[in-house]
Design a protein around this motif. Structure first.
Motif, PDB file in Angstrom:
ATOM      1  N   ARG A  14     -61.002  38.841  56.083  1.00  0.00           N
ATOM      2  CA  ARG A  14     -60.115  37.724  56.372  1.00  0.00           C
ATOM      3  C   ARG A  14     -60.948  36.561  56.901  1.00  0.00           C
ATOM      4  NH1 ARG A  14     -54.237  37.891  58.403  1.00  0.00           N
ATOM      5  NH2 ARG A  14     -53.890  35.794  59.155  1.00  0.00           N
ATOM      6  N   PRO A  15     -60.607  35.315  56.546  1.00  0.00           N
ATOM      7  CA  PRO A  15     -61.412  34.183  57.000  1.00  0.00           C
ATOM      8  C   PRO A  15     -61.329  33.990  58.501  1.00  0.00           C
ATOM      9  CG  PRO A  15     -59.395  33.431  55.966  1.00  0.00           C
ATOM     10  CD  PRO A  15     -59.460  34.900  55.757  1.00  0.00           C
ATOM     11  N   PRO A  16     -62.362  33.469  59.099  1.00  0.00           N
ATOM     12  CA  PRO A  16     -62.301  33.172  60.530  1.00  0.00           C
ATOM     13  C   PRO A  16     -61.134  32.249  60.829  1.00  0.00           C
ATOM     14  CG  PRO A  16     -64.547  32.956  59.704  1.00  0.00           C
ATOM     15  CD  PRO A  16     -63.673  33.135  58.515  1.00  0.00           C
ATOM     16  N   SER A  17     -60.705  32.237  62.067  1.00  0.00           N
ATOM     17  CA  SER A  17     -59.458  31.570  62.420  1.00  0.00           C
ATOM     18  C   SER A  17     -59.657  30.161  62.945  1.00  0.00           C
ATOM     19  CB  SER A  17     -58.717  32.401  63.476  1.00  0.00           C
ATOM     20  OG  SER A  17     -59.553  32.586  64.617  1.00  0.00           O
ATOM     21  N   THR A  18     -60.856  29.619  62.911  1.00  0.00           N
ATOM     22  CA  THR A  18     -61.066  28.268  63.421  1.00  0.00           C
ATOM     23  C   THR A  18     -61.849  27.451  62.408  1.00  0.00           C
ATOM     24  OG1 THR A  18     -63.104  28.919  64.548  1.00  0.00           O
ATOM     25  CG2 THR A  18     -61.061  29.029  65.824  1.00  0.00           C
ATOM     26  N   VAL A  40     -66.956  23.853  46.056  1.00  0.00           N
ATOM     27  CA  VAL A  40     -67.855  22.694  46.085  1.00  0.00           C
ATOM     28  C   VAL A  40     -68.380  22.464  47.495  1.00  0.00           C
ATOM     29  CG1 VAL A  40     -68.055  20.204  45.696  1.00  0.00           C
ATOM     30  CG2 VAL A  40     -66.751  21.612  44.090  1.00  0.00           C
ATOM     31  N   TYR A  41     -67.472  22.553  48.494  1.00  0.00           N
ATOM     32  CA  TYR A  41     -67.865  22.255  49.875  1.00  0.00           C
ATOM     33  C   TYR A  41     -68.099  23.505  50.711  1.00  0.00           C
ATOM     34  CZ  TYR A  41     -66.551  17.488  48.778  1.00  0.00           C
ATOM     35  OH  TYR A  41     -66.479  16.245  48.202  1.00  0.00           O
ATOM     36  N   GLY A  42     -67.761  24.679  50.187  1.00  0.00           N
ATOM     37  CA  GLY A  42     -68.013  25.904  50.920  1.00  0.00           C
ATOM     38  C   GLY A  42     -67.144  26.087  52.141  1.00  0.00           C
ATOM     39  N   GLU A  43     -65.956  25.534  52.156  1.00  0.00           N
ATOM     40  CA  GLU A  43     -65.069  25.621  53.313  1.00  0.00           C
ATOM     41  C   GLU A  43     -64.172  26.846  53.223  1.00  0.00           C
ATOM     42  OE1 GLU A  43     -64.934  23.749  55.984  1.00  0.00           O
ATOM     43  OE2 GLU A  43     -66.519  22.371  55.343  1.00  0.00           O
ATOM     44  N   ARG A  44     -63.707  27.308  54.384  1.00  0.00           N
ATOM     45  CA  ARG A  44     -62.688  28.341  54.443  1.00  0.00           C
ATOM     46  C   ARG A  44     -61.326  27.679  54.217  1.00  0.00           C
ATOM     47  NH1 ARG A  44     -65.880  28.985  59.022  1.00  0.00           N
ATOM     48  NH2 ARG A  44     -64.211  28.022  60.218  1.00  0.00           N
ATOM     49  N   VAL A  45     -60.489  28.269  53.402  1.00  0.00           N
ATOM     50  CA  VAL A  45     -59.259  27.618  52.956  1.00  0.00           C
ATOM     51  C   VAL A  45     -58.072  28.547  53.133  1.00  0.00           C
ATOM     52  CG1 VAL A  45     -58.083  26.504  51.017  1.00  0.00           C
ATOM     53  CG2 VAL A  45     -60.563  26.285  51.243  1.00  0.00           C
ATOM     54  N   ALA A  46     -56.960  27.992  53.639  1.00  0.00           N
ATOM     55  CA  ALA A  46     -55.656  28.647  53.621  1.00  0.00           C
ATOM     56  C   ALA A  46     -54.760  27.818  52.710  1.00  0.00           C
ATOM     57  CB  ALA A  46     -55.061  28.724  55.021  1.00  0.00           C
ATOM     58  N   GLY A  91     -77.857  27.830  53.054  1.00  0.00           N
ATOM     59  CA  GLY A  91     -77.351  27.494  54.373  1.00  0.00           C
ATOM     60  C   GLY A  91     -75.864  27.698  54.547  1.00  0.00           C
ATOM     61  N   ASP A  92     -75.190  28.240  53.557  1.00  0.00           N
ATOM     62  CA  ASP A  92     -73.748  28.460  53.678  1.00  0.00           C
ATOM     63  C   ASP A  92     -73.511  29.764  54.416  1.00  0.00           C
ATOM     64  OD1 ASP A  92     -70.991  28.885  51.334  1.00  0.00           O
ATOM     65  OD2 ASP A  92     -71.041  28.527  53.481  1.00  0.00           O
ATOM     66  N   THR A  93     -72.979  29.682  55.580  1.00  0.00           N
ATOM     67  CA  THR A  93     -72.748  30.863  56.399  1.00  0.00           C
ATOM     68  C   THR A  93     -71.522  31.634  55.974  1.00  0.00           C
ATOM     69  OG1 THR A  93     -71.485  29.525  57.955  1.00  0.00           O
ATOM     70  CG2 THR A  93     -73.831  29.772  58.390  1.00  0.00           C
ATOM     71  N   ASN A  94     -70.729  31.119  55.028  1.00  0.00           N
ATOM     72  CA  ASN A  94     -69.516  31.797  54.599  1.00  0.00           C
ATOM     73  C   ASN A  94     -69.760  32.769  53.460  1.00  0.00           C
ATOM     74  OD1 ASN A  94     -68.031  30.318  56.416  1.00  0.00           O
ATOM     75  ND2 ASN A  94     -67.678  28.652  54.968  1.00  0.00           N
ATOM     76  N   ALA A  95     -70.994  32.815  52.926  1.00  0.00           N
ATOM     77  CA  ALA A  95     -71.252  33.698  51.792  1.00  0.00           C
ATOM     78  C   ALA A  95     -70.970  35.128  52.198  1.00  0.00           C
ATOM     79  CB  ALA A  95     -72.699  33.540  51.330  1.00  0.00           C
ATOM     80  N   GLY A  96     -70.270  35.877  51.310  1.00  0.00           N
ATOM     81  CA  GLY A  96     -69.961  37.269  51.564  1.00  0.00           C
ATOM     82  C   GLY A  96     -68.773  37.476  52.454  1.00  0.00           C
ATOM     83  N   VAL A  97     -68.115  36.398  52.905  1.00  0.00           N
ATOM     84  CA  VAL A  97     -66.943  36.525  53.761  1.00  0.00           C
ATOM     85  C   VAL A  97     -65.757  35.954  53.022  1.00  0.00           C
ATOM     86  CG1 VAL A  97     -65.928  35.895  55.986  1.00  0.00           C
ATOM     87  CG2 VAL A  97     -68.386  36.305  55.804  1.00  0.00           C
ATOM     88  N   GLU A  98     -64.646  36.650  53.061  1.00  0.00           N
ATOM     89  CA  GLU A  98     -63.458  36.135  52.384  1.00  0.00           C
ATOM     90  C   GLU A  98     -63.089  34.788  52.980  1.00  0.00           C
ATOM     91  OE1 GLU A  98     -58.805  37.189  51.569  1.00  0.00           O
ATOM     92  OE2 GLU A  98     -59.984  38.388  52.951  1.00  0.00           O
ATOM     93  N   ALA A  99     -63.004  33.768  52.149  1.00  0.00           N
ATOM     94  CA  ALA A  99     -62.793  32.417  52.641  1.00  0.00           C
ATOM     95  C   ALA A  99     -61.548  31.782  52.072  1.00  0.00           C
ATOM     96  CB  ALA A  99     -64.012  31.547  52.311  1.00  0.00           C
TER      97      ALA A  99
END
Length: 666
Positions: A14-18, A40-46, A91-99
Motif C-alpha cells: 500500500r502506498p505511504p500515507s503522506t 512520468v513524475y514517479g508520484e504516489r497516487v490515489a 533516485g526514485d525511492t518509490n520503486a518496488g512499492v505500490e504507488a
C-alpha cells in the motif's frame, strides 16, 4: 467503496500515507492524469472514480475501475519491457512499492476525501466533467487541508479566476502568519477544452503557429517545413523541436517512436539541428506584446452593418440611381442659370414626382424633368426592395446562417460541445472560414455561432446530404469533434469517400484507439493527411505539472508528443543553480529561454496574466516586460532568479525529482 489496483507488476504493498497525490474524476482525463503523475513524475497516487461504466466512453464491459487498472497494467508492463522498472528512474525511492490506489465513490464527500488521505496529501486534482461538483469538492478539500495544492477543471474561465482568488484567500486566512509567496501555486484552475483547442485547431492548418503567453507577451512557436535545396533554415530565436522526416507526408508515422532517428526530437542541440537535413522544425519565432482578450471576429470580418442588412445587388442598384440623380443635377446646372442648391431641389422633386410640369420652361428643362421622372420610376421599386430586405434581415438576425454558395477552402467543424466551441473561437481568431455541423439546435456553442454569423448546418452528420450542405467537396479540412467516437469515424469515412484528399483531424476518446484509427486511415488513404487526437492525452500534461506546483505558461503539441513552457524558481534546482545558461541546457529535456529580471519583491505571481488595463493611462503603452530573452550563454543562474524554460514532460519531471531529493537531503 475502495479497492487496490488488481495485481500490478512491482506494486505489492500500500502506498505511504503522506505526500501523495489525489486525482478525482469521472472520465479519461482522470485516468490519464494519474498515469502521468505515476509514470512520468514517479508520484504516489490515489485515484477516486465513480462506480460503474464511464458514460462518455465507447461501449465496453469494463467499469471505471477496470479501465484504470488495465491502463496502469499496460503502462507498468511497458516500463518493465523498457528496463526502467517504475517511472521514477534514478533516485526514485518509490520503486518496488505500490504507488497507485484506486477508490470508488459516487461523490467526493468529506468521508471519502478523508479516507483518501486529503489531510496528508500534497496535491488534489478535481477533474470531473461537472463544474459544480468540482467547486463543491474544492471548497471541502480546502477546509480539510488549507495547505493542499488544488488543481481544478472548470469550463467557465471567469468563474475559475474568482474561485482561485477565493480558495487562496481561504488558505491564507486558515494559516495566519504564513508567507503569501508560498501560496502562489496553491490553487490552479485549468480547462481541458482551452488546453486542447489550439492543438486541435492547428491540425486543420499547415504551418500554423502555437501561441504561448508570458507576462503580457506572446511567444510564437512556428512549425516550418524543411528548407528547399540551396536555402538555409531560419532558426528563429531558437529551435525547439525537429519534426519527423515524414511529418509533411500524408503516409507518415506522425511521431512514431519506432522510426529511430526519424522520430520527432524535442529541444535538440546545435549538432542535431545541423545534421537534420530534410526535416521540418518548430522554432521560437517571435515575441510580441499581448492585448486583452478580443472577441472572435465574425465571418467575413467585422464589416459595415449595411452589408449585413442589404444585398450586394441592392447596394449596386442604389448606387446607380444616386449617380443618375447626380448626373441630372449637373445637367441642370449646365443648361440653366439656377444655383446648385435650387437645381438639386428641383431634381429631387422631379425624381419623387412632386414637381409641376415645366410647360413654359425651356426645352432643356423639360427634357431633364422627363429624365428625372423616369429615374424616379426606378427609385420606387428600389425603395420597396430595401424595405423588404431590411425586414427579412431583421427577422432572421437571430437565426443561423446558411453556408454561402461560393464558399470554398473552409474548415468543416463537427460538434459544438465544450471542445468544439473552443476550437471554433480559435479558428475565428485566426481568421479561418468555418462551417459548423451540429445535430442539437440547443448545443452549447450554437449561440456563439449565431453571434459570430458562422454558417451552421443543423442535422445528423451521419445522414446523407448533411456534409454536402456544409460544402464538404470544396472544404480544406474536416475537424470531427463530437463526443461520440463512432460518429466522428463515420463522418470521416464518408467525407473521404466524397473527397479522398481531404485533410482530416478527428477527436477520439481513447489515445490508443486514436493511434489505431490513424494508422488504418493512413494506410487506406495514403495521399490524404490524417490526424487523430485524444483530448485527455493533450490536456493531461498541463494538469500534471500544475499538481507539481509549477506554473505552466502553455503546452505545445509536437506531433504526438507534448512540450511544456513553465516558469521556475532557480533555487533548489541543482541542474540550474550556479550553472551558466549554456551548461543548464540539456538536449531532449529542458532549455532556459528567458530570465525574469524583475526584483523578487515586484514580480508578478502569474506570468501568464496580461497586465490589467489602466484607464488613467489613456491607452498608453504598458510598461515593458521584465523578461530578458536574449540571454548570454555565459550568464550564471542564481538562486533568486526566476526563469522561463521549455521542457519535455520527463525533463520537467526530472527537474522536480532532483529538487525534491536535494530538499530531503538538506
Amino acid at each position: 467503496m475502495l479497492g487496490l489496483v488488481p495485481p500490478l507488476p512491482q506494486q505489492p504493498g500500500r502506498p505511504p500515507s503522506t505526500g501523495h497525490m489525489i486525482v478525482c474524476g469521472d472520465d479519461a482525463l482522470a485516468r490519464r492524469l494519474a498515469v502521468e503523475l505515476r509514470y512520468v513524475y514517479g508520484e504516489r497516487v490515489a485515484l477516486l472514480l465513480p462506480p460503474g461504466r464511464d458514460a462518455n466512453a465507447p461501449e465496453t464491459p469494463l467499469t471505471q475501475r477496470g479501465r484504470a487498472a488495465a491502463l496502469f497494467g499496460r503502462m507498468s508492463a511497458a516500463m518493465n519491457r523498457a528496463g526502467n522498472g517504475t517511472a521514477g528512474g534514478d533516485g526514485d525511492t518509490n520503486a518496488g512499492v505500490e504507488a497507485v490506489r484506486i477508490m470508488e465513490a459516487p461523490e467526493p464527500s468529506d468521508e471519502v476525501l478523508e479516507e483518501a488521505g486529503v489531510d496528508r496529501a500534497a496535491a488534489l486534482a478535481l477533474v470531473y466533467d461537472d463544474d459544480e461538483r468540482n467547486i463543491r469538492a474544492a471548497l471541502t478539500a480546502r477546509r480539510l487541508n488549507p495547505r493542499l495544492r488544488l488543481v481544478i477543471r472548470l469550463y467557465n474561465r471567469k468563474l475559475g479566476q474568482h474561485l482561485e482568488e477565493l480558495l487562496d484567500q481561504a488558505a491564507a486566512v486558515s494559516m495566519p502568519g504564513i508567507d503569501p509567496a508560498l501560496l502562489d501555486a496553491s490553487t490552479t484552475v485549468l480547462s481541458d477544452a482551452d488546453t486542447a483547442a489550439p492543438a486541435l485547431a492547428a491540425t486543420a492548418l499547415t504551418g500554423s503557429s502555437k501561441i504561448i503567453q508570458a507576462e503580457g507577451l506572446l511567444l510564437r512557436a512556428a512549425e516550418r517545413p524543411p528548407p528547399r535545396r540551396g536555402e538555409s533554415a531560419d532558426p528563429g530565436l531558437c529551435t525547439l523541436a525537429l519534426l519527423s522526416s515524414t511529418t509533411n507526408d500524408p503516409a507518415g508515422a506522425e511521431g512514431s517512436e519506432s522510426s529511430g532517428d526519424e522520430a520527432p526530437l524535442l529541444l535538440p542541440d546545435e549538432r542535431a539541428v545541423a545534421a537534420a537535413t530534410g526535416r521540418g522544425t518548430v522554432v521560437l519565432e517571435a515575441i510580441s506584446r499581448a492585448d486583452p482578450d478580443q472577441p472572435a471576429a465574425r465571418m467575413g470580418g467585422r464589416g459595415a452593418p449595411l452589408s449585413q442588412v442589404f444585398s450586394r445587388r441592392l447596394r449596386w442598384s442604389a448606387l446607380g440611381v444616386a449617380l443618375s440623380a447626380l448626373a441630372l443635377v449637373i445637367a441642370s446646372l449646365l443648361t440653366t442659370k439656377d444655383s446648385a442648391l435650387h437645381s438639386t431641389y428641383l431634381t429631387l422633386l422631379d425624381l419623387l414626382g412632386m414637381n409641376d410640369p415645366a410647360e413654359d420652361a425651356p426645352p432643356a428643362r423639360q427634357i431633364i424633368q422627363i429624365l428625372s421622372g423616369m429615374a424616379g420610376m426606378l427609385l420606387l421599386p428600389l425603395l420597396i426592395a430595401a424595405v423588404l430586405e431590411a425586414f427579412g434581415t431583421l427577422r432572421t438576425a437571430s437565426s443561423l446562417r446558411r453556408p454561402p454558395r461560393g464558399l470554398s477552402g473552409h474548415v468543416v467543424l463537427l460538434g459544438l460541445g465544450k471542445i468544439g466551441t473552443r476550437v471554433l473561437v480559435r479558428l475565428r481568431e485566426l481568421g479561418i472560414p468555418v462551417v459548423v455541423v451540429e445535430e442539437d439546435p440547443e448545443a452549447r456553442g450554437i449561440p456563439l455561432a449565431r453571434s459570430l454569423h458562422v454558417p451552421t448546418v443543423i442535422g445528423d452528420v451521419t445522414q446523407e446530404g448533411v456534409l454536402e450542405a456544409a460544402k464538404i467537396r470544396r472544404a480544406h479540412a474536416l475537424l470531427a469533434l463530437t463526443s461520440i467516437d463512432t460518429t466522428n469515424l463515420e463522418a470521416t469515412l464518408y467525407a473521404r469517400s466524397v473527397k479522398p484528399d481531404l485533410r482530416v483531424a478527428l477527436r477520439l476518446y481513447d489515445d490508443e484507439f486514436a493511434t489505431a484509427v490513424y494508422r488504418t486511415l493512413r494506410t487506406a488513404h495514403p495521399q490524404a493527411l490524417t490526424r487523430s487526437r485524444s483530448v485527455s492525452h493533450l490536456a493531461a500534461p498541463a494538469f500534471a505539472v500544475a499538481m507539481m506546483g509549477r506554473q505552466i505558461l502553455g503546452a505545445v503539441p509536437v506531433e504526438r508528443k507534448v512540450m511544456l513552457f513553465a516558469a521556475l524558481e532557480v533555487a533548489g534546482h541543482p541542474q540550474l543553480e550556479g550553472r551558466t545558461v549554456e551548461q543548464a541546457f540539456r538536449s531532449g529535456a529542458w532549455r532556459v529561454l528567458a530570465l525574469d529580471a524583475t526584483p523578487p519583491a515586484d514580480r508578478a505571481p502569474d506570468l501568464a496574466a496580461v497586465p490589467p488595463y489602466d484607464p488613467a493611462s489613456g491607452g498608453a503603452t504598458p510598461p515593458s516586460s521584465g523578461l530578458v530573452w536574449d540571454l548570454h550563454p555565459g550568464y550564471v543562474l542564481r538562486a533568486q532568479d526566476r526563469v522561463v524554460i521549455a521542457a519535455t514532460r520527463r525533463g520537467l519531471a526530472e527537474l522536480l525529482r532532483r529538487r525534491r531529493t536535494a530538499a530531503s537531503r538538506r
